[in-house]
Design an enzyme around this catalytic site. Structure first.
Site, PDB file in Angstrom:
ATOM      1  N   ASN A   9      35.354  34.922  46.028  1.00 42.43           N
ATOM      2  CA  ASN A   9      35.913  34.699  47.321  1.00 42.43           C
ATOM      3  C   ASN A   9      35.143  35.652  48.471  1.00 42.43           C
ATOM      4  O   ASN A   9      35.146  36.740  48.435  1.00 42.43           O
ATOM      5  CB  ASN A   9      37.492  35.478  47.388  1.00 42.43           C
ATOM      6  CG  ASN A   9      37.994  35.443  48.665  1.00 42.43           C
ATOM      7  OD1 ASN A   9      37.627  34.922  49.630  1.00 42.43           O
ATOM      8  ND2 ASN A   9      39.092  36.556  48.879  1.00 42.43           N
ATOM      9  N   LYS A  11      35.392  35.655  51.768  1.00 39.97           N
ATOM     10  CA  LYS A  11      35.921  36.207  52.722  1.00 39.97           C
ATOM     11  C   LYS A  11      35.193  35.799  53.979  1.00 39.97           C
ATOM     12  O   LYS A  11      34.891  34.812  54.140  1.00 39.97           O
ATOM     13  CB  LYS A  11      36.130  37.815  52.631  1.00 39.97           C
ATOM     14  CG  LYS A  11      36.899  38.126  51.430  1.00 39.97           C
ATOM     15  CD  LYS A  11      37.328  39.362  51.072  1.00 39.97           C
ATOM     16  CE  LYS A  11      37.793  39.791  49.769  1.00 39.97           C
ATOM     17  NZ  LYS A  11      38.496  41.120  49.549  1.00 39.97           N
ATOM     18  N   HIS A  94      46.332  34.909  49.233  1.00 36.95           N
ATOM     19  CA  HIS A  94      45.622  36.120  48.956  1.00 36.95           C
ATOM     20  C   HIS A  94      46.337  37.500  49.566  1.00 36.95           C
ATOM     21  O   HIS A  94      46.782  37.248  50.689  1.00 36.95           O
ATOM     22  CB  HIS A  94      44.187  35.912  49.552  1.00 36.95           C
ATOM     23  CG  HIS A  94      43.143  37.067  49.283  1.00 36.95           C
ATOM     24  ND1 HIS A  94      43.159  38.226  49.772  1.00 36.95           N
ATOM     25  CD2 HIS A  94      42.356  37.191  47.987  1.00 36.95           C
ATOM     26  CE1 HIS A  94      42.266  39.093  49.261  1.00 36.95           C
ATOM     27  NE2 HIS A  94      41.852  38.316  48.005  1.00 36.95           N
ATOM     28  N   GLU A  96      45.247  39.603  51.503  1.00 36.16           N
ATOM     29  CA  GLU A  96      44.996  39.700  52.979  1.00 36.16           C
ATOM     30  C   GLU A  96      45.412  38.891  53.990  1.00 36.16           C
ATOM     31  O   GLU A  96      45.920  39.125  55.058  1.00 36.16           O
ATOM     32  CB  GLU A  96      43.305  39.736  53.031  1.00 36.16           C
ATOM     33  CG  GLU A  96      42.518  40.827  52.495  1.00 36.16           C
ATOM     34  CD  GLU A  96      41.340  40.551  51.828  1.00 36.16           C
ATOM     35  OE1 GLU A  96      40.745  39.686  51.981  1.00 36.16           O
ATOM     36  OE2 GLU A  96      40.874  41.599  50.979  1.00 36.16           O
ATOM     37  N   GLU A 166      46.492  39.659  41.319  1.00 39.42           N
ATOM     38  CA  GLU A 166      45.456  40.909  42.071  1.00 39.42           C
ATOM     39  C   GLU A 166      46.267  41.961  42.540  1.00 39.42           C
ATOM     40  O   GLU A 166      47.011  41.686  43.602  1.00 39.42           O
ATOM     41  CB  GLU A 166      44.923  39.987  43.196  1.00 39.42           C
ATOM     42  CG  GLU A 166      44.028  38.966  42.840  1.00 39.42           C
ATOM     43  CD  GLU A 166      42.921  38.653  44.071  1.00 39.42           C
ATOM     44  OE1 GLU A 166      41.940  38.884  43.589  1.00 39.42           O
ATOM     45  OE2 GLU A 166      43.472  38.508  45.028  1.00 39.42           O
ATOM     46  N   GLY A 172      39.132  45.647  46.660  1.00 40.21           N
ATOM     47  CA  GLY A 172      38.202  46.123  47.718  1.00 40.21           C
ATOM     48  C   GLY A 172      38.229  47.649  47.778  1.00 40.21           C
ATOM     49  O   GLY A 172      37.804  48.152  48.611  1.00 40.21           O
ATOM     50  N   SER A 212      38.381  44.642  42.524  1.00 34.61           N
ATOM     51  CA  SER A 212      37.363  45.395  41.968  1.00 34.61           C
ATOM     52  C   SER A 212      36.834  45.205  40.623  1.00 34.61           C
ATOM     53  O   SER A 212      36.208  45.952  40.037  1.00 34.61           O
ATOM     54  CB  SER A 212      37.570  46.764  42.109  1.00 34.61           C
ATOM     55  OG  SER A 212      37.919  47.223  43.267  1.00 34.61           O
TER      56      SER A 212
HETATM   57  C1  PEP Z   1      39.592  39.792  46.220  1.00 36.06           C
HETATM   58  O1  PEP Z   1      39.427  39.645  47.528  1.00 36.06           O
HETATM   59  O2  PEP Z   1      40.370  38.628  45.673  1.00 36.06           O
HETATM   60  C2  PEP Z   1      39.154  40.805  45.436  1.00 36.06           C
HETATM   61  C3  PEP Z   1      39.377  40.825  44.315  1.00 36.06           C
HETATM   62  O3  PEP Z   1      38.284  41.759  46.042  1.00 36.06           O
HETATM   63  P1  PEP Z   1      37.375  42.882  45.188  1.00 36.06           P
HETATM   64  O4  PEP Z   1      36.725  42.196  44.225  1.00 36.06           O
HETATM   65  O5  PEP Z   1      36.358  43.244  46.406  1.00 36.06           O
HETATM   66  O6  PEP Z   1      38.201  43.881  45.151  1.00 36.06           O
END
Ligand code: PEP
Length: 249
Positions: A9, A11, A94, A96, A166, A172, A212
Site C-alpha cells: 500500500n 498510500k 483501511h 486511515e 490490521e 506505521g 509494521s
Molecule cells: C498499512 O498501511 O496497511 C500498513 C500496514 O502500514 P505499515 O506497514 O507501515 O505499518
C-alpha cells in the site's frame, strides 16, 4: 487452496516518475515466486502502473473507491473508472480511511457491494484499536467489523474477498503484533468464517496481516499457519525491503 499474497500500500507516496522507478526496481529484482505481488499506488498513477506491469505477474490495486456508480461526487473515483483502465482489485476499509475520512462498516458494505458488482476483488481491511486490545475486546471488535461490512454477502461472493487484519496500533508505528498474536486472531477469523460460510470458504480465504511488517519480522509472521501474507505500508516503498518480504514465504 488459498494463495499467499504480499500487497504494498503506497498510500500518498510516489509521484508519477517515482512510481515508474519503483516498479522498474521491483521488476528487475523480483525472483520467481508463487506468492502474488500486489502494488497499490495512488489513483493518478494507476494507469502508469498498469502499463508498466503488463504481463509481469504483478497485480495493481486501488487504495479506495466510491460506492456510487457515478454522479456529482467531486473528487471521487468509481469502480467503473477503475476497471476501465484495468484495475481489478481494490483495498477497502483501511484504518486511515476509517480514521481520517470517517468510513464506517455500513458505508464499507456499500462499497463492497459496488466493487463486487463490477467483479472486482476486494482486500478488506479491519482491526482493533489499542484500547480495544487493552480492554480485551479485540475479538468482539473484529467480529463486528466483519459482520457489519461483509456478512450480508453470499458464499459465492467470497471468491473475490481477501481479508487484511490490521491492528490499528501496529500500523506505521513500528509496533507489530507478535507472530502468536497474529496467528491467534487469524485463527479466530478463519473459525468465524467457517461458522458463518462453511469450511470450504474458510479454507480458501487468504487472510493477510498488516502492521509494521518489515524484512526482519516477515518470515516469523508468515510462518504462522493462518497468516497467508501481508499488507505492507512503509516497507513497500523500497524495492529491496518489499521483495525481501515477498521472499519471506
Ligand atoms: C498499512 O498501511 O496497511 C500498513 C500496514 O502500514 P505499515 O506497514 O507501515 O505499518
Amino acid at each position: 487452496m488459498r494463495k499467499h499474497i504480499v500487497a504494498g500500500n503506497w498510500k500518498m507516496h510516489k509521484n508519477n516518475a517515482e512510481t515508474v522507478v519503483l516498479i522498474e526496481e521491483i521488476l528487475a529484482k523480483k525472483q520467481a515466486n508463487s506468492t502474488e505481488i500486489i502494488i497499490a499506488p495512488t489513483f493518478v498513477n494507476l494507469a502508469t502502473a498498469i502499463e508498466n506491469t503488463k504481463d509481469k505477474n504483478i497485480t495493481v490495486a486501488a487504495q479506495n473507491m466510491h460506492q456510487a456508480e457515478g454522479g456529482a461526487f467531486t473528487g471521487e473515483i468509481s469502480a467503473h473508472m477503475l476497471t476501465s483502465i484495468g484495475v481489478k482489485t481494490v483495498i477497502l476499509g483501511h484504518s486511515e480511511r476509517r480514521a481520517y475520512f470517517y468510513e464506517n462498516d455500513a458505508l464499507l458494505a456499500l462499497k463492497v457491494d459496488t466493487a463486487l458488482k463490477h467483479e472486482m476483488r476486494i482486500i478488506f481491511c479491519f482491526g482493533e484499536e489499542l484500547k480495544d486490545r487493552q480492554n480485551k475486546n479485540h475479538f468482539n471488535i473484529v467480529e463486528n467489523q466483519l459482520r457489519d461490512a461483509l456478512f450480508h454477502l453470499s458464499k459465492a461472493d467470497w471468491k473475490n474477498i481477501v481479508l487484511a487484519y490490521e491492528p490499528v496500533w501496529a500500523i506505521g508505528t513500528g509496533e507489530t503484533a507478535s507472530p502468536e498474536e497474529a496467528q491467534e486472531m487469524h485463527k479466530f477469523i478463519r473459525n468465524l468464517i467457517d461458522k458463518v460460510y462453511g469450511n470450504d470458504v474458510a479454507q480458501d480465504l487468504s487472510i493477510l496481516y498488516g502492521g509494521s511488517v518489515k524484512p526482519d519480522n516477515a518470515q516469523e509472521i508468515f510462518s504462522k499457519q493462518d497468516v497467508d501474507g501481508g499488507l505492507i505500508g512503509g516497507a513497500a516503498l523500497k524495492a529491496d525491503d518489499f521483495l525481501s518480504i515477498v521472499n519471506a514465504f
